[in-house]
Design a protein around this motif. Structure first.
Motif, PDB file in Angstrom:
ATOM      1  N   ALA A 128      -4.972 -37.089 100.963  1.00  0.00           N
ATOM      2  CA  ALA A 128      -4.696 -36.011 101.915  1.00  0.00           C
ATOM      3  C   ALA A 128      -5.225 -34.677 101.409  1.00  0.00           C
ATOM      4  CB  ALA A 128      -3.190 -35.929 102.180  1.00  0.00           C
ATOM      5  N   ALA A 129      -5.065 -34.420 100.126  1.00  0.00           N
ATOM      6  CA  ALA A 129      -5.531 -33.154  99.563  1.00  0.00           C
ATOM      7  C   ALA A 129      -7.053 -33.054  99.637  1.00  0.00           C
ATOM      8  CB  ALA A 129      -5.054 -33.018  98.120  1.00  0.00           C
ATOM      9  N   LEU A 130      -7.737 -34.139  99.351  1.00  0.00           N
ATOM     10  CA  LEU A 130      -9.203 -34.136  99.441  1.00  0.00           C
ATOM     11  C   LEU A 130      -9.669 -33.898 100.874  1.00  0.00           C
ATOM     12  CD1 LEU A 130     -10.174 -37.085  97.070  1.00  0.00           C
ATOM     13  CD2 LEU A 130     -10.890 -34.699  96.819  1.00  0.00           C
ATOM     14  N   PHE A 131      -9.004 -34.556 101.808  1.00  0.00           N
ATOM     15  CA  PHE A 131      -9.397 -34.406 103.211  1.00  0.00           C
ATOM     16  C   PHE A 131      -9.155 -32.974 103.678  1.00  0.00           C
ATOM     17  CE2 PHE A 131      -9.542 -35.341 107.752  1.00  0.00           C
ATOM     18  CZ  PHE A 131     -10.526 -36.320 107.813  1.00  0.00           C
ATOM     19  N   ASP A 132      -8.006 -32.417 103.316  1.00  0.00           N
ATOM     20  CA  ASP A 132      -7.700 -31.036 103.699  1.00  0.00           C
ATOM     21  C   ASP A 132      -8.708 -30.062 103.099  1.00  0.00           C
ATOM     22  OD1 ASP A 132      -5.527 -31.925 105.131  1.00  0.00           O
ATOM     23  OD2 ASP A 132      -4.047 -31.360 103.617  1.00  0.00           O
ATOM     24  N   MET A 133      -9.088 -30.295 101.834  1.00  0.00           N
ATOM     25  CA  MET A 133     -10.079 -29.430 101.198  1.00  0.00           C
ATOM     26  C   MET A 133     -11.414 -29.516 101.931  1.00  0.00           C
ATOM     27  SD  MET A 133     -11.753 -29.599  97.349  1.00  0.00           S
ATOM     28  CE  MET A 133     -12.826 -30.987  97.791  1.00  0.00           C
ATOM     29  N   ALA A 134     -11.793 -30.743 102.310  1.00  0.00           N
ATOM     30  CA  ALA A 134     -13.062 -30.929 103.004  1.00  0.00           C
ATOM     31  C   ALA A 134     -13.062 -30.205 104.346  1.00  0.00           C
ATOM     32  CB  ALA A 134     -13.331 -32.419 103.201  1.00  0.00           C
ATOM     33  N   VAL A 135     -11.992 -30.366 105.102  1.00  0.00           N
ATOM     34  CA  VAL A 135     -11.902 -29.702 106.406  1.00  0.00           C
ATOM     35  C   VAL A 135     -11.975 -28.186 106.240  1.00  0.00           C
ATOM     36  CG1 VAL A 135     -10.394 -29.259 108.378  1.00  0.00           C
ATOM     37  CG2 VAL A 135     -10.637 -31.598 107.494  1.00  0.00           C
ATOM     38  N   ALA A 136     -11.225 -27.655 105.264  1.00  0.00           N
ATOM     39  CA  ALA A 136     -11.166 -26.211 105.069  1.00  0.00           C
ATOM     40  C   ALA A 136     -12.501 -25.622 104.621  1.00  0.00           C
ATOM     41  CB  ALA A 136     -10.084 -25.869 104.050  1.00  0.00           C
ATOM     42  N   SER A 137     -13.305 -26.416 103.909  1.00  0.00           N
ATOM     43  CA  SER A 137     -14.558 -25.900 103.362  1.00  0.00           C
ATOM     44  C   SER A 137     -15.798 -26.382 104.116  1.00  0.00           C
ATOM     45  CB  SER A 137     -14.676 -26.302 101.886  1.00  0.00           C
ATOM     46  OG  SER A 137     -14.638 -27.706 101.738  1.00  0.00           O
ATOM     47  N   GLY A 138     -15.583 -27.108 105.223  1.00  0.00           N
ATOM     48  CA  GLY A 138     -16.709 -27.572 106.020  1.00  0.00           C
ATOM     49  C   GLY A 138     -17.501 -28.682 105.374  1.00  0.00           C
ATOM     50  N   ARG A 139     -16.827 -29.495 104.560  1.00  0.00           N
ATOM     51  CA  ARG A 139     -17.480 -30.623 103.891  1.00  0.00           C
ATOM     52  C   ARG A 139     -17.158 -31.924 104.608  1.00  0.00           C
ATOM     53  NH1 ARG A 139     -21.181 -28.346 100.433  1.00  0.00           N
ATOM     54  NH2 ARG A 139     -20.340 -26.284  99.911  1.00  0.00           N
ATOM     55  N   ALA A 140     -18.038 -32.885 104.490  1.00  0.00           N
ATOM     56  CA  ALA A 140     -17.801 -34.192 105.106  1.00  0.00           C
ATOM     57  C   ALA A 140     -16.916 -35.033 104.204  1.00  0.00           C
ATOM     58  CB  ALA A 140     -19.131 -34.904 105.344  1.00  0.00           C
ATOM     59  N   CYS A 141     -16.007 -35.799 104.821  1.00  0.00           N
ATOM     60  CA  CYS A 141     -15.076 -36.616 104.053  1.00  0.00           C
ATOM     61  C   CYS A 141     -14.650 -37.827 104.870  1.00  0.00           C
ATOM     62  CB  CYS A 141     -13.847 -35.802 103.646  1.00  0.00           C
ATOM     63  SG  CYS A 141     -12.651 -36.678 102.603  1.00  0.00           S
ATOM     64  N   MET A 142     -14.503 -38.963 104.195  1.00  0.00           N
ATOM     65  CA  MET A 142     -14.012 -40.180 104.841  1.00  0.00           C
ATOM     66  C   MET A 142     -12.871 -40.772 104.028  1.00  0.00           C
ATOM     67  SD  MET A 142     -15.985 -43.774 105.747  1.00  0.00           S
ATOM     68  CE  MET A 142     -16.834 -43.104 107.184  1.00  0.00           C
ATOM     69  N   LEU A 143     -11.786 -41.102 104.724  1.00  0.00           N
ATOM     70  CA  LEU A 143     -10.669 -41.854 104.149  1.00  0.00           C
ATOM     71  C   LEU A 143     -10.638 -43.217 104.819  1.00  0.00           C
ATOM     72  CD1 LEU A 143      -7.818 -39.156 104.237  1.00  0.00           C
ATOM     73  CD2 LEU A 143      -9.562 -39.503 102.466  1.00  0.00           C
ATOM     74  N   LEU A 144     -10.088 -44.214 104.130  1.00  0.00           N
ATOM     75  CA  LEU A 144     -10.059 -45.554 104.716  1.00  0.00           C
ATOM     76  C   LEU A 144      -8.942 -46.389 104.119  1.00  0.00           C
ATOM     77  CD1 LEU A 144     -11.560 -47.871 102.539  1.00  0.00           C
ATOM     78  CD2 LEU A 144     -13.252 -46.037 102.771  1.00  0.00           C
ATOM     79  N   ASP A 145      -8.562 -47.418 104.859  1.00  0.00           N
ATOM     80  CA  ASP A 145      -7.631 -48.439 104.389  1.00  0.00           C
ATOM     81  C   ASP A 145      -8.368 -49.769 104.335  1.00  0.00           C
ATOM     82  OD1 ASP A 145      -5.515 -46.667 104.246  1.00  0.00           O
ATOM     83  OD2 ASP A 145      -4.657 -47.244 106.187  1.00  0.00           O
ATOM     84  N   TYR A 146      -8.324 -50.431 103.198  1.00  0.00           N
ATOM     85  CA  TYR A 146      -8.913 -51.766 103.117  1.00  0.00           C
ATOM     86  C   TYR A 146      -8.159 -52.721 104.045  1.00  0.00           C
ATOM     87  CZ  TYR A 146      -9.780 -49.530  98.557  1.00  0.00           C
ATOM     88  OH  TYR A 146     -10.082 -48.647  97.561  1.00  0.00           O
ATOM     89  N   SER A 147      -8.803 -53.805 104.455  1.00  0.00           N
ATOM     90  CA  SER A 147      -8.125 -54.797 105.294  1.00  0.00           C
ATOM     91  C   SER A 147      -6.867 -55.310 104.594  1.00  0.00           C
ATOM     92  CB  SER A 147      -9.064 -55.969 105.602  1.00  0.00           C
ATOM     93  OG  SER A 147      -9.524 -56.582 104.408  1.00  0.00           O
ATOM     94  N   GLY A 148      -5.790 -55.437 105.369  1.00  0.00           N
ATOM     95  CA  GLY A 148      -4.516 -55.880 104.819  1.00  0.00           C
ATOM     96  C   GLY A 148      -3.736 -54.788 104.127  1.00  0.00           C
ATOM     97  N   CYS A 149      -4.230 -53.547 104.197  1.00  0.00           N
ATOM     98  CA  CYS A 149      -3.569 -52.408 103.557  1.00  0.00           C
ATOM     99  C   CYS A 149      -3.380 -51.289 104.577  1.00  0.00           C
ATOM    100  CB  CYS A 149      -4.400 -51.880 102.392  1.00  0.00           C
ATOM    101  SG  CYS A 149      -4.749 -53.087 101.105  1.00  0.00           S
ATOM    102  N   GLY A 150      -2.304 -50.533 104.430  1.00  0.00           N
ATOM    103  CA  GLY A 150      -2.093 -49.376 105.291  1.00  0.00           C
ATOM    104  C   GLY A 150      -2.149 -49.735 106.761  1.00  0.00           C
ATOM    105  N   GLN A 151      -3.028 -49.061 107.501  1.00  0.00           N
ATOM    106  CA  GLN A 151      -3.113 -49.261 108.944  1.00  0.00           C
ATOM    107  C   GLN A 151      -4.224 -50.232 109.355  1.00  0.00           C
ATOM    108  OE1 GLN A 151      -1.968 -45.664 111.380  1.00  0.00           O
ATOM    109  NE2 GLN A 151      -2.494 -44.601 109.488  1.00  0.00           N
ATOM    110  N   SER A 152      -4.856 -50.853 108.368  1.00  0.00           N
ATOM    111  CA  SER A 152      -5.849 -51.886 108.677  1.00  0.00           C
ATOM    112  C   SER A 152      -5.147 -53.236 108.742  1.00  0.00           C
ATOM    113  CB  SER A 152      -6.949 -51.934 107.610  1.00  0.00           C
ATOM    114  OG  SER A 152      -7.756 -50.783 107.663  1.00  0.00           O
ATOM    115  N   PRO A 153      -5.227 -53.918 109.882  1.00  0.00           N
ATOM    116  CA  PRO A 153      -4.551 -55.211 109.997  1.00  0.00           C
ATOM    117  C   PRO A 153      -5.165 -56.258 109.080  1.00  0.00           C
ATOM    118  CG  PRO A 153      -5.901 -54.777 111.940  1.00  0.00           C
ATOM    119  CD  PRO A 153      -5.929 -53.534 111.114  1.00  0.00           C
TER     120      PRO A 153
END
Length: 250
Positions: free
Chosen positions: A43-68
């Motif tokens: 979350a901190a990396l994503f927020d930093m990217a948004v605030a500074s105009g940088r590109a960022c991708m977060l993800l969940d591997y299959s079977g983890c988090g919100q990936s079925p």
């Protein structure tokens, strides 16, 4: 936080991810074992990217988090292919990989496939080869017989499983028994009070990386998660340093 999206793999697997466009290279965060994109570092990396105009991708591997999917079907190779598929689908030319714990092993495997498209790597308590050094011989015998082992989980009430398929795939993808042909900048952050991954693994990894631009930072009172405010500030500073150095001038 931007909209949650799903990428469909050829076999129908749905991989949850979030992406914010901006200047590159794109920061791609790889979570640890049984973790996901909702953690404080992600979350901190994503927020930093948004605030500074940088590109960022977060993800969940299959079977983890919100990936079925079923977690027991997960392997390093399977999750590596999911990460690469997301990078390809988003047409990301240059990336900066940030790997936490097991994600630090995955970032090495992803970099091996993507070559010079990876402009740098930051490992947080990176845990390459933990199926080798992190599992007792008696448990390896159980896994080799096709059975799952269960260990106490210091971060939650449910025990942590290691499934035989994951272990076997890990053993087939060991990295520390050979040189690692990566020439870009690498920052390895590791707590010396890490009860899960010995800090000596960071030093060993630094020795195996071919790059001369490798720096190891040891946090004397840091634990495995490195999620205190000071730890996250160090992570953000390390990532920002590499991103800025690899961003073409306007």
């Amino acid at each position: 936080m931007t909209e949650l999206r799903f990428h469909e793999m050829p076999d129908g697997r749905q991989i949850a991810h979030r992406f914010t466009p901006g200047l590159g290279p794109t920061i791609v965060f790889l979570p640890g074992y049984m973790s996901d994109m909702t953690g404080s570092k992600a979350a901190a990396l994503f927020d930093m990217a948004v605030a500074s105009g940088r590109a960022c991708m977060l993800l969940d591997y299959s079977g983890c988090g919100q990936s079925p999917g079923a977690f027991e079907d997960g392997t390093l190779s399977r999750w590596r292919d999911e990460v690469i598929a997301l990078i390809e689908a988003a047409n990301l030319r240059d990336v900066l990989l940030v790997g936490s714990s097991m994600g630090g092993w995955l970032m090495l495997m992803v970099a091996e496939k993507l070559g010079d498209r990876v402009k740098g790597m930051v490992g947080v308590a990176a845990a390459p080869d933990f199926t080798e050094w992190g599992i007792a011989q008696m448990d390896k015998n159980v896994l080799a017989d096709g059975e799952t082992i269960w260990e106490d989980n210091p971060y939650g009430p449910e025990p942590t499983p290691t499934h035989p398929g994951f272990w076997a795939d890990g053993q087939a993808n060991l990295m520390l028994d050979k040189g690692i042909p990566f020439d870009g900048p690498v920052r390895l952050l590791h707590g010396q009070r890490d009860d899960d991954v010995p800090w000596e693994i960071a030093v060993r990894l630094a020795e195996k990386l071919r790059s001369s631009e490798v720096q190891v930072t040891l946090i004397k009172d840091g634990d495995h998660r490195l999620s205190r405010d000071a730890d996250i500030h160090l992570l953000l500073r390390s990532v920002a340093e590499l991103v800025l150095a690899r961003t073409p001038a306007a």
